[in-house]
Design a protein around this motif. Sequence first.
Motif, short mmCIF file in Angstrom:
data_model
loop_
_atom_site.label_atom_id
_atom_site.label_comp_id
_atom_site.label_asym_id
_atom_site.label_seq_id
_atom_site.Cartn_x
_atom_site.Cartn_y
_atom_site.Cartn_z
N PHE A 167 -45.89 118.52 44.37
CA PHE A 167 -45.14 119.30 43.37
C PHE A 167 -44.22 120.29 44.06
CE2 PHE A 167 -49.07 121.71 44.05
CZ PHE A 167 -48.63 123.03 44.17
N PHE A 168 -43.10 120.59 43.40
CA PHE A 168 -42.11 121.52 43.95
C PHE A 168 -41.25 122.07 42.82
CE2 PHE A 168 -40.48 117.24 44.09
CZ PHE A 168 -39.12 117.30 43.83
N ASN A 169 -40.30 122.94 43.18
CA ASN A 169 -39.32 123.50 42.23
C ASN A 169 -39.92 124.53 41.26
OD1 ASN A 169 -36.46 123.35 41.56
ND2 ASN A 169 -37.11 122.66 39.55
N ILE A 170 -41.05 125.16 41.65
CA ILE A 170 -41.59 126.24 40.82
C ILE A 170 -41.84 127.46 41.70
CG2 ILE A 170 -42.67 124.78 39.06
CD1 ILE A 170 -45.39 125.30 40.53
N PRO A 171 -41.95 128.65 41.09
CA PRO A 171 -42.40 129.80 41.87
C PRO A 171 -43.89 129.66 42.17
CG PRO A 171 -42.12 130.40 39.56
CD PRO A 171 -41.66 128.98 39.69
N LYS A 172 -44.39 130.46 43.08
CA LYS A 172 -45.83 130.43 43.39
C LYS A 172 -46.58 131.00 42.19
CE LYS A 172 -49.35 130.31 46.52
NZ LYS A 172 -50.49 130.35 45.59
N ILE A 173 -47.55 130.23 41.69
CA ILE A 173 -48.38 130.70 40.57
C ILE A 173 -49.85 130.53 40.97
CG2 ILE A 173 -46.68 130.23 38.75
CD1 ILE A 173 -48.08 127.58 38.17
N SER A 174 -50.75 131.01 40.14
CA SER A 174 -52.17 130.89 40.49
C SER A 174 -52.64 129.45 40.28
CB SER A 174 -53.00 131.83 39.62
OG SER A 174 -53.04 131.35 38.29
N ASP A 175 -53.72 129.09 40.98
CA ASP A 175 -54.32 127.76 40.79
C ASP A 175 -54.70 127.56 39.33
OD1 ASP A 175 -54.05 127.53 43.48
OD2 ASP A 175 -56.15 127.01 43.89
N THR A 176 -55.19 128.61 38.68
CA THR A 176 -55.60 128.52 37.28
C THR A 176 -54.40 128.18 36.39
OG1 THR A 176 -57.21 130.23 37.75
CG2 THR A 176 -56.82 129.73 35.44
N LEU A 178 -51.65 126.71 37.31
CA LEU A 178 -51.20 125.35 37.59
C LEU A 178 -52.14 124.34 36.93
CD1 LEU A 178 -49.05 123.65 39.01
CD2 LEU A 178 -50.51 123.62 41.04
N ALA A 179 -53.44 124.58 37.03
CA ALA A 179 -54.42 123.69 36.39
C ALA A 179 -54.19 123.65 34.88
CB ALA A 179 -55.84 124.15 36.72
N ASN A 180 -53.89 124.80 34.30
CA ASN A 180 -53.66 124.87 32.85
C ASN A 180 -52.40 124.12 32.44
OD1 ASN A 180 -55.95 126.26 32.09
ND2 ASN A 180 -55.00 128.27 32.37
N LEU A 181 -51.42 124.08 33.33
CA LEU A 181 -50.20 123.32 33.04
C LEU A 181 -50.56 121.85 32.80
CD1 LEU A 181 -47.03 123.64 33.00
CD2 LEU A 181 -47.08 122.82 35.35
N PHE A 182 -51.43 121.30 33.66
CA PHE A 182 -51.88 119.91 33.50
C PHE A 182 -52.74 119.78 32.23
CE2 PHE A 182 -50.55 119.98 37.85
CZ PHE A 182 -50.18 118.68 38.15
N ARG A 183 -53.67 120.71 32.07
CA ARG A 183 -54.59 120.65 30.92
C ARG A 183 -53.81 120.70 29.60
NH1 ARG A 183 -57.66 124.55 32.43
NH2 ARG A 183 -59.35 123.32 33.35
N ASN A 184 -52.87 121.63 29.50
CA ASN A 184 -52.13 121.80 28.24
C ASN A 184 -51.22 120.62 27.94
OD1 ASN A 184 -53.38 124.27 28.02
ND2 ASN A 184 -51.66 125.44 28.84
N ALA A 185 -50.83 119.89 28.98
CA ALA A 185 -49.98 118.72 28.77
C ALA A 185 -50.80 117.48 28.40
CB ALA A 185 -49.15 118.44 30.03
N GLY A 186 -52.12 117.61 28.43
CA GLY A 186 -52.98 116.48 28.10
C GLY A 186 -53.32 115.60 29.29
N ALA A 187 -53.03 116.10 30.49
CA ALA A 187 -53.33 115.34 31.71
C ALA A 187 -54.70 115.75 32.26
CB ALA A 187 -52.26 115.58 32.77
N VAL A 188 -55.23 114.93 33.17
CA VAL A 188 -56.45 115.31 33.88
C VAL A 188 -56.10 116.43 34.85
CG1 VAL A 188 -58.14 114.48 35.58
CG2 VAL A 188 -57.48 113.01 33.66
N VAL A 189 -56.96 117.43 34.92
CA VAL A 189 -56.73 118.55 35.85
C VAL A 189 -57.00 118.06 37.27
CG1 VAL A 189 -57.57 120.84 36.53
CG2 VAL A 189 -57.27 120.27 34.11
#
Length: 244
Positions: A167-176, A178-189
Motif C-alpha cells: 500500500f502507498f499514497n497515504i499519510p502515516k496512520i495507526s495500525d488500527t 488502517l485495519a478499520n479501513l479494510f473492515r469498513n470496506a467489507g474486506a478481511v482485516v
Amino acid sequence: GGMGGGMGANGMGAPPMPPAPGYGGGSSYGGYGGSNEDRSCVMLVYGLEPPKWNCERLFNLICQYGNVNKIFFMKAKPNTAMVEMGSPEGVENVTRNLHNVEAFGEKLRFDVSKKHIRINNNPPEFVMTDGSSSVKEYYNERNMNRFLTTETSRKNRIIHPSKVVHFFNIPKISDTDLANLFRNAGAVVPTQIKWMPPKNEAKVQGVGLCYFDNVEDATEAMILVNHQPVDQRNIKLCFSPAKY
C-alpha cells in the motif's frame, strides 16, 4: 514494426520491471503503428456476480496491469463486463495474471474480444444493484491510471495475485485506522501490517505491506479497499512479490 515497439533500451534483463511505455500503458488516442493495430484492447470479464461488483471495483483489480479506458456491465448478462484497456499489452497482462483468480466465491474469466479492437459504440447504461452506473470511462483519470508515463509504468509490478498487498499514497496512520479501513470496506482485516521506513525524512508517508492468510482474501481487499479515501488522499494497493 515487428516486435520492437517500446521494448528498446529499457532493458529486457529484469523481469519485475517491465519495459515502458509499450507495456500495459498505451494512450487513449491510438496512433500506435506497427502490429498493435490488429490486436484487441478489449476483453470480456465473466464471474462478476452482483451485488459485489461494479465498475470501480473491477477497475481496482485490473488497474495494476495497464491503463483502463472504459468499463461497462451488460444489462442482459449482469455478471459480465466489457473492458477497453489502453493497449493490447494491458489486456495480455490481465489475461495472463488474473485468469481464474477467485473473488467472492467465484472464479473470474478474462477473454480477449474477437469482435472488437476498441469499444466504439456506447452501451446502454443502467443502474447496478448497488446504485452505481453500469458504465464508467477512465480516459481522464490522471490520478487513477498507473501507466501514463514511462516513469510511473516502470513502478508497476506485473505479477499474479499474491497473499501480500503493498500500500502507498497515504499519510502515516495507526495500525488500527488502517485495519478499520479494510473492515469498513467489507474486506478481511490483514493478519499483519508492516510499515516501511520513509525514504525521505521530510515526507511522513504511509507505505507498507499488508499480509493475508490466502490469495482470495488479498484479492478481495484489492477490489474493495483500493482507492478508498484516507485523509484527502486515496490509498493505492498492488500485489507484492514479498514473502512472509
